[in-house]
Design a protein around this motif. Structure first.
Motif, PDB file in Angstrom:
ATOM      1  N   UNK A  91      39.170  68.510 -11.166  1.00  0.00           N
ATOM      2  CA  UNK A  91      38.304  67.325 -11.266  1.00  0.00           C
ATOM      3  C   UNK A  91      37.535  67.004  -9.995  1.00  0.00           C
ATOM      4  N   UNK A  92      38.011  67.446  -8.852  1.00  0.00           N
ATOM      5  CA  UNK A  92      37.296  67.215  -7.594  1.00  0.00           C
ATOM      6  C   UNK A  92      36.294  68.322  -7.276  1.00  0.00           C
ATOM      7  N   UNK A  93      36.221  69.375  -8.137  1.00  0.00           N
ATOM      8  CA  UNK A  93      35.350  70.509  -7.877  1.00  0.00           C
ATOM      9  C   UNK A  93      33.887  70.180  -8.093  1.00  0.00           C
ATOM     10  N   UNK A  94      33.013  70.856  -7.358  1.00  0.00           N
ATOM     11  CA  UNK A  94      31.580  70.526  -7.431  1.00  0.00           C
ATOM     12  C   UNK A  94      30.920  70.983  -8.724  1.00  0.00           C
ATOM     13  N   UNK A  95      31.575  71.877  -9.496  1.00  0.00           N
ATOM     14  CA  UNK A  95      30.997  72.288 -10.774  1.00  0.00           C
ATOM     15  C   UNK A  95      31.762  71.714 -11.966  1.00  0.00           C
ATOM     16  N   UNK A  96      32.724  70.853 -11.685  1.00  0.00           N
ATOM     17  CA  UNK A  96      33.554  70.323 -12.761  1.00  0.00           C
ATOM     18  C   UNK A  96      32.742  69.397 -13.659  1.00  0.00           C
ATOM     19  N   UNK A  97      32.832  69.641 -14.958  1.00  0.00           N
ATOM     20  CA  UNK A  97      32.126  68.834 -15.956  1.00  0.00           C
ATOM     21  C   UNK A  97      33.029  68.764 -17.181  1.00  0.00           C
ATOM     22  N   UNK A  98      33.875  67.739 -17.234  1.00  0.00           N
ATOM     23  CA  UNK A  98      34.915  67.662 -18.257  1.00  0.00           C
ATOM     24  C   UNK A  98      34.359  67.726 -19.669  1.00  0.00           C
ATOM     25  N   UNK A  99      33.218  67.090 -19.887  1.00  0.00           N
ATOM     26  CA  UNK A  99      32.664  67.038 -21.243  1.00  0.00           C
ATOM     27  C   UNK A  99      32.291  68.420 -21.754  1.00  0.00           C
ATOM     28  N   UNK A 100      31.870  69.298 -20.834  1.00  0.00           N
ATOM     29  CA  UNK A 100      31.421  70.623 -21.252  1.00  0.00           C
ATOM     30  C   UNK A 100      32.385  71.748 -20.889  1.00  0.00           C
ATOM     31  N   UNK A 101      33.395  71.411 -20.098  1.00  0.00           N
ATOM     32  CA  UNK A 101      34.365  72.428 -19.694  1.00  0.00           C
ATOM     33  C   UNK A 101      35.370  72.707 -20.796  1.00  0.00           C
ATOM     34  N   UNK A 102      35.719  71.667 -21.575  1.00  0.00           N
ATOM     35  CA  UNK A 102      36.740  71.811 -22.607  1.00  0.00           C
ATOM     36  C   UNK A 102      36.177  71.532 -23.989  1.00  0.00           C
ATOM     37  N   UNK A 103      36.754  72.192 -25.002  1.00  0.00           N
ATOM     38  CA  UNK A 103      36.388  71.882 -26.381  1.00  0.00           C
ATOM     39  C   UNK A 103      37.117  70.606 -26.813  1.00  0.00           C
ATOM     40  N   UNK A 104      36.808  70.166 -28.010  1.00  0.00           N
ATOM     41  CA  UNK A 104      37.492  68.989 -28.546  1.00  0.00           C
ATOM     42  C   UNK A 104      38.669  69.388 -29.430  1.00  0.00           C
ATOM     43  N   UNK A 105      39.127  70.628 -29.254  1.00  0.00           N
ATOM     44  CA  UNK A 105      40.278  71.127 -30.019  1.00  0.00           C
ATOM     45  C   UNK A 105      41.512  71.184 -29.114  1.00  0.00           C
ATOM     46  N   UNK A 106      42.635  70.868 -29.692  1.00  0.00           N
ATOM     47  CA  UNK A 106      43.889  70.883 -28.956  1.00  0.00           C
ATOM     48  C   UNK A 106      44.176  72.285 -28.432  1.00  0.00           C
ATOM     49  N   UNK A 107      44.620  72.421 -27.172  1.00  0.00           N
ATOM     50  CA  UNK A 107      44.948  73.740 -26.626  1.00  0.00           C
ATOM     51  C   UNK A 107      45.932  74.493 -27.520  1.00  0.00           C
ATOM     52  N   UNK A 108      45.626  75.780 -27.756  1.00  0.00           N
ATOM     53  CA  UNK A 108      46.503  76.623 -28.544  1.00  0.00           C
ATOM     54  C   UNK A 108      46.225  76.647 -30.017  1.00  0.00           C
ATOM     55  N   UNK A 109      45.195  75.911 -30.474  1.00  0.00           N
ATOM     56  CA  UNK A 109      44.950  75.824 -31.918  1.00  0.00           C
ATOM     57  C   UNK A 109      43.695  76.549 -32.378  1.00  0.00           C
ATOM     58  N   UNK A 110      42.762  76.806 -31.478  1.00  0.00           N
ATOM     59  CA  UNK A 110      41.472  77.382 -31.883  1.00  0.00           C
ATOM     60  C   UNK A 110      41.026  78.433 -30.869  1.00  0.00           C
ATOM     61  N   UNK A 111      40.425  79.507 -31.376  1.00  0.00           N
ATOM     62  CA  UNK A 111      39.885  80.540 -30.502  1.00  0.00           C
ATOM     63  C   UNK A 111      38.495  80.162 -30.025  1.00  0.00           C
ATOM     64  N   UNK A 112      38.279  80.223 -28.723  1.00  0.00           N
ATOM     65  CA  UNK A 112      36.956  80.014 -28.130  1.00  0.00           C
ATOM     66  C   UNK A 112      36.830  80.996 -26.972  1.00  0.00           C
ATOM     67  N   UNK A 113      36.040  82.050 -27.187  1.00  0.00           N
ATOM     68  CA  UNK A 113      35.891  83.094 -26.176  1.00  0.00           C
ATOM     69  C   UNK A 113      35.379  82.486 -24.874  1.00  0.00           C
ATOM     70  N   UNK A 114      36.027  82.844 -23.778  1.00  0.00           N
ATOM     71  CA  UNK A 114      35.694  82.194 -22.514  1.00  0.00           C
ATOM     72  C   UNK A 114      35.774  83.168 -21.347  1.00  0.00           C
ATOM     73  N   UNK A 115      34.643  83.342 -20.659  1.00  0.00           N
ATOM     74  CA  UNK A 115      34.626  84.120 -19.429  1.00  0.00           C
ATOM     75  C   UNK A 115      35.371  83.392 -18.309  1.00  0.00           C
ATOM     76  N   UNK A 116      35.260  82.076 -18.293  1.00  0.00           N
ATOM     77  CA  UNK A 116      35.890  81.298 -17.234  1.00  0.00           C
ATOM     78  C   UNK A 116      37.413  81.407 -17.300  1.00  0.00           C
ATOM     79  N   UNK A 117      37.974  81.292 -18.507  1.00  0.00           N
ATOM     80  CA  UNK A 117      39.430  81.401 -18.619  1.00  0.00           C
ATOM     81  C   UNK A 117      39.893  82.817 -18.320  1.00  0.00           C
ATOM     82  N   UNK A 118      39.034  83.813 -18.565  1.00  0.00           N
ATOM     83  CA  UNK A 118      39.388  85.196 -18.236  1.00  0.00           C
ATOM     84  C   UNK A 118      39.427  85.398 -16.726  1.00  0.00           C
ATOM     85  N   UNK A 119      38.462  84.786 -16.016  1.00  0.00           N
ATOM     86  CA  UNK A 119      38.503  84.839 -14.554  1.00  0.00           C
ATOM     87  C   UNK A 119      39.734  84.117 -14.029  1.00  0.00           C
ATOM     88  N   UNK A 120      40.142  83.044 -14.728  1.00  0.00           N
ATOM     89  CA  UNK A 120      41.346  82.311 -14.338  1.00  0.00           C
ATOM     90  C   UNK A 120      42.585  83.196 -14.435  1.00  0.00           C
TER      91      UNK A 120
END
Length: 572
Positions: free
Chosen positions: A373-402
């Protein structure tokens, strides 16, 4: 009458004895053969014979001889009864080879003989050479393999036995007590799909060790190499139609590379051809490499798949729409973490990419700037989907880098150095790396735009999601390792059960992703698309056919057509 009477009694006794025998209700017990182990406590005139305990055995009969065929015996050791799993053999002659074997005993029942173990007593003035460690065979083909062992201090040469049975009574021609000066020997002219066994001992002018433990190796099936001229014609046609400058690929079948080739130009300006040593960037096929590297830490017991990533990260990652739901390591490996790329894509290529050099910013800094949340590129509205973690597939380059950053944190070293330690070096990948500085750029394919304008070599800060660079020679070893359940040529990258988990469908309902691999019943692997880069890596778990193709232009549809044709031709 008296004779008749005695006869009757005798007959009755026989019947009673027979009934007593049959009414016992017991079957003759059986006992397994013990396994002989290497002798210890070797001196000039004695040694300790060792073996494994056998369930149900009450004693062991030990036979010791100076004759491999046991035509004579050491005094007191022609079936000496022993109740433990070792025995001291004494009053022997120095610098003499002895052989021992044994049977397990349970009452009146004896097992078969164990395998024979050889041991040589010490010279009067010497210390025995250490026993070499016979290592797993490598370079296995249908008609040969390379037998390997480690060096022994003081040894000037080695003796190897190779046989088609574990008791070493059926030797491969010229491989009984075959002397070798190095640490390996290549066997050729063998039979396909046949089990072979080898053992090694160390030698010098006055001494020799006992034999090593035995290594088993099975030669491959005898594959008739198919004619790939039709495939090569197809590839040349697709390259011409789609203005692809350079391409390389390989086909795996029956656990070996049956075809590999380079086509066209790696560099138009320098008129440099593509060959199997030409380095390409793999785009999103790299994600599978990141997943495998992260899972080596799982095998080391460093994490569990369903643990919260915040247990390991130095900053907290939580979907603010679901603050009480954790994001697990399994989720970021399967694109189900609820992390998406909307905010990441808005950052701008001028920040994430560098042309002509490795990106100067660290993976750690970029991950924190995107996800904290303190990061300069953090944007909560666009960083996460509105689906509960673990319930829906959403291909993500960012999570792969993580995933790559998580490996870095858990390993306690850079992702570059850890990748080298657990993947490149063990598999012998000579020109593969995440960084431009770590590969031979002079023999790397230049990425091109559709109009053949050179893009040039480039990097990006979130490289674990697509920045792996390799060539056909190296990457064929990687895919063979994956298809072999995590090992290749005796080198284990992942445990077999772990690789099975990596390649298993993980998602709720979709059945699309394993742990960074796309999976289905007949195709498992990944596709990759970047600026001036296309890559396809897939294998069929049912047929054992695997393919890889990459070229220096972005053309996903063409990549799909070519790899599908390769799968078709490889399956013939």
């Amino acid at each position: 009458m008296r004779n008749t009477h005695y006869y009757f009694l005798f007959f009755v006794l026989i019947i009673l004895y027979a009934c007593g025998q049959s009414d016992s209700g017991q079957q003759t017990p059986t006992v397994a053969a013990p396994t002989t182990q290497v002798a210890t406590n070797i001196t000039e005139n004695s040694f300790q014979a060792n073996w494994t305990l056998v369930s149900g055995a009450t004693a062991y009969l030990l036979y010791v001889s100076t004759d491999r065929n046991f035509g004579s015996f050491v005094s007191g050791f022609n079936g000496k009864s022993v109740t433990s799993n070792f025995a001291e053999v004494t009053n022997l002659t120095p610098e003499t080879e002895y052989f021992y074997r044994l049977k397990a005993q349970n009452g009146n029942t004896l097992s078969e003989f164990s395998a024979v173990m050889a041991v040589k007593t010490l010279a009067r003035t010497g210390v025995a050479l250490a026993v070499p460690v016979a290592q797993n065979a490598s370079q296995i083909t249908a008609t040969g393999f390379r037998a390997n062992w480690n060096a022994v201090a003081g040894a000037t040469e080695y003796s190897i036995d190779v046989a088609t049975n574990q008791n070493f009574t059926a030797f491969v021609p010229s491989f009984q007590d075959r002397k070798v000066s190095g640490l390996f020997i290549d066997l050729t002219g063998l039979n396909p799909q046949t089990a072979y066994f080898y053992r090694v001992k160390a030698l010098n002018a006055t001494q020799q060790s006992v034999f090593s433990s035995t290594v088993q190796v099975t030669t491959l099936a005898n594959v008739v190499t198919p004619n790939f001229s039709a495939l090569e014609t197809f590839i040349n046609s697709e390259m011409s139609a789609n203005k692809i400058n350079g391409l390389a690929g390989f086909i795996i079948k029956n656990n070996q590379v049956v075809w590999k080739k380079g086509f066209g130009k790696a560099n138009l300006a320098e008129n440099k051809n593509v060959d199997t040593e030409t380095v390409f960037m793999l785009a999103s096929v790299s994600k599978t490499v990141t997943g495998v590297i992260l899972m080596t830490l799982f095998d080391q017991g460093k994490f569990k798949l369903d643990e919260d990533i915040n247990k390991y990260l130095p900053f907290k990652v939580t979907n603010p729409r679901f603050p009480n739901d954790i994001i697990t390591i399994r989720m970021i490996l399967t694109h189900t973490s609820s992390i998406q790329d909307n905010s990441y894509n808005a950052i701008g290529d001028n920040i994430t990419y560098r042309f002509g050099a490795d990106h100067p910013e660290s993976l750690a800094t970029f991950m924190k700037d995107c996800l904290n949340p303190d990061g300069k590129y953090y944007d909560a509205a666009n960083l996460f989907t509105d689906k509960k973690p673990g319930t829906t597939t959403k291909y993500s380059n960012l999570s792969s880098a993580l995933c790559g950053y998580l490996a870095e944190v858990i390993a306690g070293e850079s992702f570059h150095s850890y990748s080298r330690k657990v993947l490149y070096t063990p598999l012998g990948l000579k020109n593969s790396a995440w960084a431009m500085r770590d590969v031979n750029l002079s023999n790397s394919a230049i990425p091109y735009q559709d109009d053949n304008t050179p893009i040039g070599h480039y990097s990006f800060v979130d490289y674990p999601n697509g920045g792996f660079r390799t060539n056909v020679e190296d990457f064929s070893k990687y895919l063979l390792m994956v298809m072999n359940g995590g090992s290749l040529g005796g080198v284990k990258i992942l445990e077999r059960a772990t690789m099975a988990e990596v390649l298993k469908s993980q998602n709720l309902g979709s059945g699309e992703f394993g742990l960074k691999f796309t999976v289905s019943s007949n195709e498992t692997g990944h596709s990759g698309l970047e600026r001036g880069v296309t890559a396809e890596m897939y294998f069929n778990p049912q047929t054992g056919v695997g393919v890889f193709v990459t070229f220096n232009k972005g053309a996903a549809d063409t990549g799909t057509k070519i790899y599908k044709k390769m799968m078709e031709e490889g399956s013939k």
